[in-house]
Structures are given as C-alpha cells and as structure tokens.
Design an enzyme around this catalytic site. Structure first.
Site, PDB file in Angstrom:
ATOM      1  N   SER A 174      36.315  54.604  60.209  1.00  0.00           N
ATOM      2  CA  SER A 174      36.059  53.863  61.451  1.00  0.00           C
ATOM      3  C   SER A 174      37.206  52.922  61.842  1.00  0.00           C
ATOM      4  O   SER A 174      36.963  51.808  62.314  1.00  0.00           O
ATOM      5  CB  SER A 174      34.741  53.086  61.356  1.00  0.00           C
ATOM      6  OG  SER A 174      33.672  53.987  61.172  1.00  0.00           O
ATOM      7  N   GLU A 225      38.769  55.958  51.363  1.00  0.00           N
ATOM      8  CA  GLU A 225      37.837  56.140  52.470  1.00  0.00           C
ATOM      9  C   GLU A 225      36.404  55.992  51.955  1.00  0.00           C
ATOM     10  O   GLU A 225      35.816  56.968  51.460  1.00  0.00           O
ATOM     11  CB  GLU A 225      37.991  57.537  53.074  1.00  0.00           C
ATOM     12  CG  GLU A 225      39.362  57.812  53.648  1.00  0.00           C
ATOM     13  CD  GLU A 225      39.298  58.869  54.741  1.00  0.00           C
ATOM     14  OE1 GLU A 225      39.705  58.565  55.858  1.00  0.00           O
ATOM     15  OE2 GLU A 225      38.823  59.978  54.475  1.00  0.00           O
ATOM     16  N   GLU A 231      34.053  64.854  53.411  1.00  0.00           N
ATOM     17  CA  GLU A 231      33.259  65.933  54.017  1.00  0.00           C
ATOM     18  C   GLU A 231      33.407  67.227  53.221  1.00  0.00           C
ATOM     19  O   GLU A 231      32.474  68.015  53.118  1.00  0.00           O
ATOM     20  CB  GLU A 231      33.681  66.124  55.488  1.00  0.00           C
ATOM     21  CG  GLU A 231      33.123  65.005  56.360  1.00  0.00           C
ATOM     22  CD  GLU A 231      34.009  64.587  57.516  1.00  0.00           C
ATOM     23  OE1 GLU A 231      34.873  65.368  57.932  1.00  0.00           O
ATOM     24  OE2 GLU A 231      33.835  63.451  58.004  1.00  0.00           O
ATOM     25  N   LYS A 234      39.690  66.795  62.296  1.00  0.00           N
ATOM     26  CA  LYS A 234      38.498  67.507  61.799  1.00  0.00           C
ATOM     27  C   LYS A 234      38.336  68.806  62.605  1.00  0.00           C
ATOM     28  O   LYS A 234      39.339  69.383  63.004  1.00  0.00           O
ATOM     29  CB  LYS A 234      37.265  66.598  61.857  1.00  0.00           C
ATOM     30  CG  LYS A 234      37.556  65.254  61.168  1.00  0.00           C
ATOM     31  CD  LYS A 234      36.353  64.423  60.907  1.00  0.00           C
ATOM     32  CE  LYS A 234      36.794  63.137  60.199  1.00  0.00           C
ATOM     33  NZ  LYS A 234      35.692  62.280  59.811  1.00  0.00           N
ATOM     34  N   GLY A 277      33.076  57.695  60.144  1.00  0.00           N
ATOM     35  CA  GLY A 277      32.330  58.180  61.307  1.00  0.00           C
ATOM     36  C   GLY A 277      31.109  57.352  61.659  1.00  0.00           C
ATOM     37  O   GLY A 277      30.264  57.788  62.428  1.00  0.00           O
ATOM     38  N   HIS A 309      38.771  65.388  50.986  1.00  0.00           N
ATOM     39  CA  HIS A 309      38.089  64.558  51.989  1.00  0.00           C
ATOM     40  C   HIS A 309      36.591  64.537  51.665  1.00  0.00           C
ATOM     41  O   HIS A 309      36.042  65.529  51.178  1.00  0.00           O
ATOM     42  CB  HIS A 309      38.334  65.138  53.389  1.00  0.00           C
ATOM     43  CG  HIS A 309      37.830  64.226  54.464  1.00  0.00           C
ATOM     44  ND1 HIS A 309      36.507  64.185  54.821  1.00  0.00           N
ATOM     45  CD2 HIS A 309      38.462  63.299  55.227  1.00  0.00           C
ATOM     46  CE1 HIS A 309      36.349  63.262  55.774  1.00  0.00           C
ATOM     47  NE2 HIS A 309      37.527  62.714  56.034  1.00  0.00           N
ATOM     48  N   ASN A 321      43.303  62.752  61.650  1.00  0.00           N
ATOM     49  CA  ASN A 321      42.518  63.856  61.120  1.00  0.00           C
ATOM     50  C   ASN A 321      41.597  64.316  62.246  1.00  0.00           C
ATOM     51  O   ASN A 321      40.597  63.667  62.541  1.00  0.00           O
ATOM     52  CB  ASN A 321      41.708  63.367  59.904  1.00  0.00           C
ATOM     53  CG  ASN A 321      40.747  64.416  59.387  1.00  0.00           C
ATOM     54  OD1 ASN A 321      40.791  65.570  59.808  1.00  0.00           O
ATOM     55  ND2 ASN A 321      39.866  64.021  58.471  1.00  0.00           N
TER      56      ASN A 321
HETATM   57  P1  PGA Z   1      36.640  58.144  61.124  1.00  0.00           P
HETATM   58  O1  PGA Z   1      37.074  59.287  60.091  1.00  0.00           O
HETATM   59  O2  PGA Z   1      37.891  57.410  61.549  1.00  0.00           O
HETATM   60  O3  PGA Z   1      35.996  58.880  62.255  1.00  0.00           O
HETATM   61  O4  PGA Z   1      35.687  57.239  60.406  1.00  0.00           O
HETATM   62  C1  PGA Z   1      38.020  59.021  59.097  1.00  0.00           C
HETATM   63  C2  PGA Z   1      38.190  60.214  58.202  1.00  0.00           C
HETATM   64  O5  PGA Z   1      37.215  60.960  58.012  1.00  0.00           O
HETATM   65  O6  PGA Z   1      39.274  60.463  57.663  1.00  0.00           O
END
Ligand code: PGA
Length: 249
Positions: A212, A171, A101, A12, A177, A99, A10
């Site tokens: 992460s 998640e 976000e 983003k 993140g 997601h 992803n």
């Molecule tokens: P990350 O993001 O690996 O940076 O924690 C995962 C995601 O948002 O799908």
C-alpha cells in the site's frame, strides 16, 4: 549503510499492450521533464506476455524491465512455466521471487523459492526476494521467526555468489493491496533486522518496503529503506513517478 535505491512497479495481472505503451510514454515524458537524472533505479514488472513490449518501449533508457515470477529449471516438461534462461534470453533485468500472492495462491514454499533465487543469481538476473508476515503471525509475535525462515534461502546462497546485487522486499502480507501500509516504526524494525542479518555476507544488499505504498508513504519511509515495490499505485504512471521521486534522498 544504504544500498542502491530501487522503485519497482509490480503490475501483477493488469494492463494490456496498449495500456503499457501509454504508461511508458507518460513515464518517459515525466523523466525527460526533469533537469537532473532521478536518483533511484526505476523498474517495471509487467505480465510475461508484455515483457518484450516493455523492453522495446524502454530501450536506451535507464528503466529496468523485470518479471513477476520464473521457474528455476532451464528447460523441460513444465507446462505453463517460463524458465530462468528464457527470461535471460529476452534481456530481463530483474525477477520478483516469492511474492506473497505466489506463496499463498500458488502454494509456493520456501524450498521452491530458494531454488528460484539461486537459479536467478546463476543466470545473472537481479533477484527481488519478497518476505513478510501475515496479520495472524504478527499478532502472535511470530514476525521475526517467519522472516528468519524466509531468509534462510538467502543464507544458503553459496559463498562464491556473495558479491551479487541482491534485493529483498519486506512486504507484510496484511499491508498488500489493503490501503493500510505498515507504520514507519514497524517497517524500520524489520528492515534493520534484515540488514543486520545479511549485510556482512551481502555488502550490496538493498532492502525495499512494499504494501500500500503511495506518495506520502514513500516520503515518510525514504530514510528507513532503499526504495519500494509498488503494486496498485504503480498502475498510474503519474502516481508511480511521484512515488519514485519521493524515494529520492
Ligand atoms: P500494493 O502491492 O502496493 O498494491 O499493496 C504491493 C505488492 O504486492 O508488491
């Protein structure tokens, strides 16, 4: 019971066209260096504007190209949105839905996410539905309740669509993140609950972990989930490919 294994990048809101080309070149090089085919399905979700670029870079390979979001209506006065049928038209293979976000920053609620989920399925685009609790919810013992609520969208998928491939990404919001992944036992607990709840209705379900992920996390959890949704670490092609290899079983 194990589902199809996926390791999905992803991106983003990162990478321009040149950077995506470089990433694709590196991934393809790593892929062709191996003697045998990798035993996970690899996919990448760039920003909408780069989907076609990614499609052409990966044409003729097994690498899937996805979108990070979509709107459930086919067409109409929805300024700034990209529709499910537009994604289908350009050959998008999967779409990330709900997601955290999107839920948090763009205020998407379970009702909207359910509409997107059903719409993706109707158009034959593999949905990757994200679920997960915030830190506050976990600390208040609400993890199961929150995820059950988020999974109602799946339970309401009409029976005639039961044969579809379906991907859920667990998640935990506090792990995304932050550089602090959930612990394997925390991941296993939630993933097993999700599988037990849905496996009768969706025999082809895959449940991934996201939050992460790095190469060590991938190795540690490869037996307790069907792969991963990778954010930050996916931006580096070498790191991402190593993660994908570490998810092989
Ligand atoms: P990350 O993001 O690996 O940076 O924690 C995962 C995601 O948002 O799908």
């Amino acid at each position: 019971m194990n589902g199809q294994r996926y390791v999905l990048a992803n991106f983003k809101m990162n990478k321009n066209a040149g950077e995506i080309k470089k990433w694709a070149d590196q991934i393809l090089q790593l892929m062709y260096k191996r003697r045998e085919k990798i035993r996970v399905k690899i996919g990448v979700a760039p920003s909408f504007v780069h989907i076609l670029t990614a499609k052409s870079l990966f044409q003729g390979t097994d690498i899937m190209v996805g979108a990070q979001n979509m709107y459930y209506e086919e067409r109409g006065a929805f300024t700034g949105e990209v529709s499910v049928s537009q994604l289908k038209d350009i050959g998008v293979d999967f779409v990330i839905i709900g997601h955290s976000e999107r839920r948090k920053i763009f205020k998407e609620d379970n009702e909207l996410i359910e509409k997107k989920l059903i719409s993706a399925i109707r158009y034959g685009i593999l949905p990757v539905l994200c679920v997960g609790e915030t830190l506050g919810e976990r600390e208040n013992g609400l993890t199961e309740k929150v995820i059950d609520e988020q999974l109602k969208a799946v339970e309401r998928i009409p029976d005639e669509m039961m044969k579809i491939d379906l991907v859920i990404a667990y998640e935990p919001v506090w792990a995304i993140g932050t550089g602090i992944p959930a612990k394997p036992d925390q991941i296993a607990e939630v993933i097993n609950k999700i599988k037990n709840k849905l496996k009768n209705k969706f025999p082809k379900i895959s449940v991934l972990y996201g939050g992460s992920i790095d190469e060590n996390v991938a190795k540690e959890i490869r037996h307790i989930c069907d792969g991963g949704l990778v954010g930050s670490a996916s931006l580096d092609a070498q790191k991402f490919y190593k993660i994908a290899e570490n998810f092989e079983i």
